[in-house]
Enzyme design. Structure first.
Site, PDB file in Angstrom:
ATOM      1  N   GLU A  34       8.394  58.866  56.462  1.00  0.00           N
ATOM      2  CA  GLU A  34       9.389  59.419  55.542  1.00  0.00           C
ATOM      3  C   GLU A  34       9.019  59.077  54.100  1.00  0.00           C
ATOM      4  OE1 GLU A  34      12.030  61.549  55.473  1.00  0.00           O
ATOM      5  OE2 GLU A  34      11.930  61.053  53.343  1.00  0.00           O
ATOM      6  N   THR A  43      17.616  67.286  52.816  1.00  0.00           N
ATOM      7  CA  THR A  43      18.714  68.241  52.987  1.00  0.00           C
ATOM      8  C   THR A  43      19.811  67.673  53.891  1.00  0.00           C
ATOM      9  OG1 THR A  43      17.067  69.984  52.816  1.00  0.00           O
ATOM     10  CG2 THR A  43      19.218  70.629  53.652  1.00  0.00           C
ATOM     11  N   ALA A  49      28.410  69.742  56.765  1.00  0.00           N
ATOM     12  CA  ALA A  49      28.852  68.865  57.854  1.00  0.00           C
ATOM     13  C   ALA A  49      29.733  69.567  58.885  1.00  0.00           C
ATOM     14  CB  ALA A  49      29.555  67.626  57.296  1.00  0.00           C
ATOM     15  N   ILE A  50      29.432  70.837  59.129  1.00  0.00           N
ATOM     16  CA  ILE A  50      30.161  71.553  60.176  1.00  0.00           C
ATOM     17  C   ILE A  50      29.386  71.429  61.488  1.00  0.00           C
ATOM     18  CG2 ILE A  50      31.144  73.769  60.902  1.00  0.00           C
ATOM     19  CD1 ILE A  50      32.352  72.766  58.303  1.00  0.00           C
ATOM     20  N   HIS A  52      28.611  73.221  64.458  1.00  0.00           N
ATOM     21  CA  HIS A  52      28.709  74.649  64.794  1.00  0.00           C
ATOM     22  C   HIS A  52      28.633  74.908  66.296  1.00  0.00           C
ATOM     23  CE1 HIS A  52      28.651  76.269  60.782  1.00  0.00           C
ATOM     24  NE2 HIS A  52      27.561  75.606  60.469  1.00  0.00           N
ATOM     25  N   VAL A 175       3.310  61.722  52.737  1.00  0.00           N
ATOM     26  CA  VAL A 175       2.012  62.223  53.218  1.00  0.00           C
ATOM     27  C   VAL A 175       1.351  63.036  52.107  1.00  0.00           C
ATOM     28  CG1 VAL A 175       0.884  63.728  54.900  1.00  0.00           C
ATOM     29  CG2 VAL A 175       2.789  62.256  55.614  1.00  0.00           C
ATOM     30  N   LYS A 252      27.331  83.659  54.706  1.00  0.00           N
ATOM     31  CA  LYS A 252      28.503  83.209  55.458  1.00  0.00           C
ATOM     32  C   LYS A 252      29.667  82.949  54.515  1.00  0.00           C
ATOM     33  CE  LYS A 252      26.219  81.208  59.412  1.00  0.00           C
ATOM     34  NZ  LYS A 252      26.107  80.096  60.320  1.00  0.00           N
TER      35      LYS A 252
HETATM   36  C1  LIG Z   1      24.340  73.501  51.381  1.00  0.00           C
HETATM   37  C2  LIG Z   1      23.972  73.373  52.839  1.00  0.00           C
HETATM   38  C3  LIG Z   1      24.971  73.308  53.785  1.00  0.00           C
HETATM   39  C4  LIG Z   1      24.651  73.173  55.133  1.00  0.00           C
HETATM   40  N1  LIG Z   1      25.652  73.067  56.040  1.00  0.00           N
HETATM   41  C5  LIG Z   1      25.365  72.863  57.340  1.00  0.00           C
HETATM   42  C6  LIG Z   1      26.402  72.656  58.270  1.00  0.00           C
HETATM   43  O1  LIG Z   1      27.576  72.668  57.912  1.00  0.00           O
HETATM   44  N2  LIG Z   1      26.072  72.438  59.570  1.00  0.00           N
HETATM   45  C7  LIG Z   1      24.758  72.415  59.980  1.00  0.00           C
HETATM   46  O2  LIG Z   1      24.511  72.222  61.179  1.00  0.00           O
HETATM   47  N3  LIG Z   1      23.743  72.605  59.108  1.00  0.00           N
HETATM   48  C8  LIG Z   1      24.016  72.814  57.806  1.00  0.00           C
HETATM   49  N4  LIG Z   1      23.006  72.988  56.906  1.00  0.00           N
HETATM   50  C9  LIG Z   1      21.631  72.971  57.394  1.00  0.00           C
HETATM   51  C10 LIG Z   1      21.160  71.541  57.655  1.00  0.00           C
HETATM   52  O3  LIG Z   1      21.578  70.688  56.613  1.00  0.00           O
HETATM   53  C11 LIG Z   1      19.636  71.529  57.755  1.00  0.00           C
HETATM   54  O4  LIG Z   1      19.226  72.483  58.706  1.00  0.00           O
HETATM   55  C12 LIG Z   1      19.095  70.177  58.193  1.00  0.00           C
HETATM   56  O5  LIG Z   1      19.622  69.123  57.429  1.00  0.00           O
HETATM   57  C13 LIG Z   1      17.587  70.203  58.068  1.00  0.00           C
HETATM   58  O6  LIG Z   1      17.092  68.968  58.517  1.00  0.00           O
HETATM   59  P1  LIG Z   1      15.560  68.688  58.434  1.00  0.00           P
HETATM   60  O7  LIG Z   1      15.322  67.392  59.120  1.00  0.00           O
HETATM   61  O8  LIG Z   1      14.777  69.872  58.889  1.00  0.00           O
HETATM   62  O9  LIG Z   1      15.246  68.596  56.860  1.00  0.00           O
HETATM   63  P2  LIG Z   1      15.478  67.383  55.840  1.00  0.00           P
HETATM   64  O10 LIG Z   1      16.761  66.709  56.025  1.00  0.00           O
HETATM   65  O11 LIG Z   1      15.165  67.904  54.482  1.00  0.00           O
HETATM   66  O12 LIG Z   1      14.346  66.354  56.274  1.00  0.00           O
HETATM   67  C14 LIG Z   1      12.993  66.528  55.953  1.00  0.00           C
HETATM   68  C15 LIG Z   1      12.448  65.170  55.550  1.00  0.00           C
HETATM   69  O13 LIG Z   1      11.037  65.278  55.356  1.00  0.00           O
HETATM   70  C16 LIG Z   1      10.683  64.406  54.309  1.00  0.00           C
HETATM   71  N5  LIG Z   1       9.388  64.823  53.758  1.00  0.00           N
HETATM   72  C17 LIG Z   1       9.111  65.985  53.125  1.00  0.00           C
HETATM   73  N6  LIG Z   1       7.820  66.001  52.742  1.00  0.00           N
HETATM   74  C18 LIG Z   1       7.277  64.825  53.156  1.00  0.00           C
HETATM   75  C19 LIG Z   1       5.979  64.247  53.039  1.00  0.00           C
HETATM   76  N7  LIG Z   1       4.972  64.877  52.424  1.00  0.00           N
HETATM   77  N8  LIG Z   1       5.777  63.015  53.569  1.00  0.00           N
HETATM   78  C20 LIG Z   1       6.793  62.348  54.204  1.00  0.00           C
HETATM   79  N9  LIG Z   1       8.034  62.848  54.326  1.00  0.00           N
HETATM   80  C21 LIG Z   1       8.272  64.073  53.806  1.00  0.00           C
HETATM   81  C22 LIG Z   1      11.823  64.575  53.309  1.00  0.00           C
HETATM   82  O14 LIG Z   1      11.888  63.479  52.409  1.00  0.00           O
HETATM   83  C23 LIG Z   1      13.035  64.683  54.219  1.00  0.00           C
HETATM   84  O15 LIG Z   1      13.683  63.444  54.422  1.00  0.00           O
HETATM   85  C24 LIG Z   1      23.286  73.124  55.547  1.00  0.00           C
HETATM   86  C25 LIG Z   1      22.277  73.197  54.591  1.00  0.00           C
HETATM   87  C26 LIG Z   1      22.607  73.307  53.252  1.00  0.00           C
HETATM   88  C27 LIG Z   1      21.492  73.355  52.231  1.00  0.00           C
END
Ligand SMILES: Cc1cc2nc3c(=O)[nH]c(=O)nc-3n(C[C@H](O)[C@H](O)[C@H](O)COP(=O)(O)OP(=O)(O)OC[C@H]3O[C@@H](n4cnc5c(N)ncnc54)[C@H](O)[C@@H]3O)c2cc1C
Length: 366
Positions: A34, A43, A49-50, A52, A175, A252
């Site tokens: 990380e 993100t 925080a729903i 779904h 990375v 949505k």
């Molecule tokens: C405004 C908004 C509202 C949302 N509401 C909902 C909801 O109500 N319910 C729901 O289910 N989903 C919701 N979502 C979607 C949900 O938040 C995302 O799908 C989810 O958090 C994505 O998780 P992730 O692990 O893919 O990405 P992230 O949480 O972004 O995790 C990716 C990680 O990779 C790390 N990273 C990136 N590049 C590197 C690198 N080179 N080296 C090491 N680490 C790296 C980052 O630091 C990060 O911590 C919402 C999204 C948004 C933007």
């Protein structure tokens, strides 16, 4: 000596942490990498925080299948891991005939997705359940299974269980380069490096950049920013369900939802931007949200205050000047705010709401 792993998962958001938790069941040497100082700081820390049900996904799609599966898995996992959550139910509100006419198709879609308890709700029933919504709605769609959860706890709980079961978590490891070797890959950050046989790309917004480190140009991630307004806990008695608009083909829309901490959320905006780091709020974004919020739940703010974006000194100075230069308007605003407080947030009112909640969850309690 440079450490060697079977699997390196890049990214400790909700997705990477859930993968790490699942793979921790196997006899494998796993590292979770990380870039940030802690898990869940991308993100995943800032969703709406729903929880779904997947009722509105495209039937038969991969998204629909995964949402149903994830909903079923989260149901036992959240109490087991101590993740705060609440199945409040959601209501999609139809404000005009066109939206009302769209509800049967949405219910049909939900049923095709296996969410069979979705039902059309009359305007009277909505009024009974949500007495503070602006009058004028024609009906709605009730989705009893939709819920709210603690968005921070999901990656945290998954990462904790993964680490307890042997996964190595390396934070502050961004990375920078991936080099192919005879038996796998060499991954390097600014300070460290490690060998791994397999890599799982869970880098969220930056997954396209990780993909390019393998020499691929397959896809580009376009960030979409969502601004949210978090209301004080005093506003919590105004809302009992997740309130959603009837969705359009493009979005949505803006929702109003309680949080598991007892606040109210209003948002999100949906802005396609070129800059992945542009997470700041904007005056336009907040004003748009306030406009939408006022249309649904007038009591949320409506003429009770002047809004200033966080950190915007010029806007704060201008709002203070307006307050001083327009004493009558300011006094009217203050009177309106006080009336609203007396109407909704006195100890007597909050006590009555609390009594109602206790009556619902523990009917026998005196
Ligand atoms: C405004 C908004 C509202 C949302 N509401 C909902 C909801 O109500 N319910 C729901 O289910 N989903 C919701 N979502 C979607 C949900 O938040 C995302 O799908 C989810 O958090 C994505 O998780 P992730 O692990 O893919 O990405 P992230 O949480 O972004 O995790 C990716 C990680 O990779 C790390 N990273 C990136 N590049 C590197 C690198 N080179 N080296 C090491 N680490 C790296 C980052 O630091 C990060 O911590 C919402 C999204 C948004 C933007």
């Amino acid at each position: 000596m440079t450490p060697t792993f079977d699997i390196a998962i890049i990214g400790a958001g909700a997705v990477g942490c859930a993968i790490a938790r699942e793979l921790a069941r196997y006899e494998l040497n796993i590292v979770l990498l990380e870039a940030n100082p802690d898990v869940g700081m991308g993100t995943s820390k800032a969703s709406t925080a729903i929880w779904h049900t997947g009722f509105d996904a495209k039937p038969g799609s991969l998204e629909a299948r995964l949402m149903r599966r994830s909903y079923a898995l989260m149901d036992p996992f959240m109490p087991e891991a101590g993740i705060p959550h609440e199945r409040l139910g959601a209501i999609l509100i139809a404000w005009n005939q066109e939206q009302l006419d769209a509800l049967p198709a949405l219910r049909q879609k939900a049923h095709e997705n296996g969410v069979l308890d979705v039902e059309i709700m009359s305007a009277e029933e909505i009024r009974r359940r949500e007495p503070h919504i602006r009058p004028g709605f024609l009906g709605g769609l009730f989705v009893p299974g939709e819920g709210i959860l603690c968005t921070y706890s999901v990656p945290l709980a998954c990462a904790t269980q993964a680490v307890v079961n042997g996964v190595v978590l390396m934070t502050n490891f961004r990375v920078k380069e991936i080099r192919e070797e005879r038996a796998g890959y060499l991954i390097t950050s600014n300070e460290d490096s490690l060998h791994t046989r397999w890599i799982i790309n869970a880098a969220g917004l930056y997954s396209d950049e990780i993909n390019r480190m393998f020499g691929h140009q397959v896809y580009t991630v376009t960030p979409r920013r969502g601004q949210l307004i978090v209301y004080d806990k005093l506003a919590r008695p105004l809302v009992n369900h997740v309130l959603l608009p009837v969705p359009t083909a493009k979005t949505k829309g803006v929702l109003i939802s309680p949080t598991v901490y007892g606040n109210i959320l209003l948002g999100p905006t949906a802005e396609d931007l070129p800059d992945k780091t542009a997470t700041q709020t904007t005056t336009d974004g907040l004003e748009m949200l306030l406009g939408k919020g006022r249309e649904i739940l007038p009591q949320l703010l409506d003429g009770c205050a002047r809004l200033v974006p966080p950190g915007d000194v010029a806007a704060l100075a201008s709002a203070l000047r307006e307050t001083l230069e327009q004493p009558e308007a300011s006094r009217a605003m203050a009177a309106k705010a006080r009336a609203r407080c007396l109407e909704n947030y006195t100890m007597a009112h909050v006590g009555a709401t609390l009594r109602e909640v206790i009556r619902k969850v523990a009917p026998g309690l005196k």
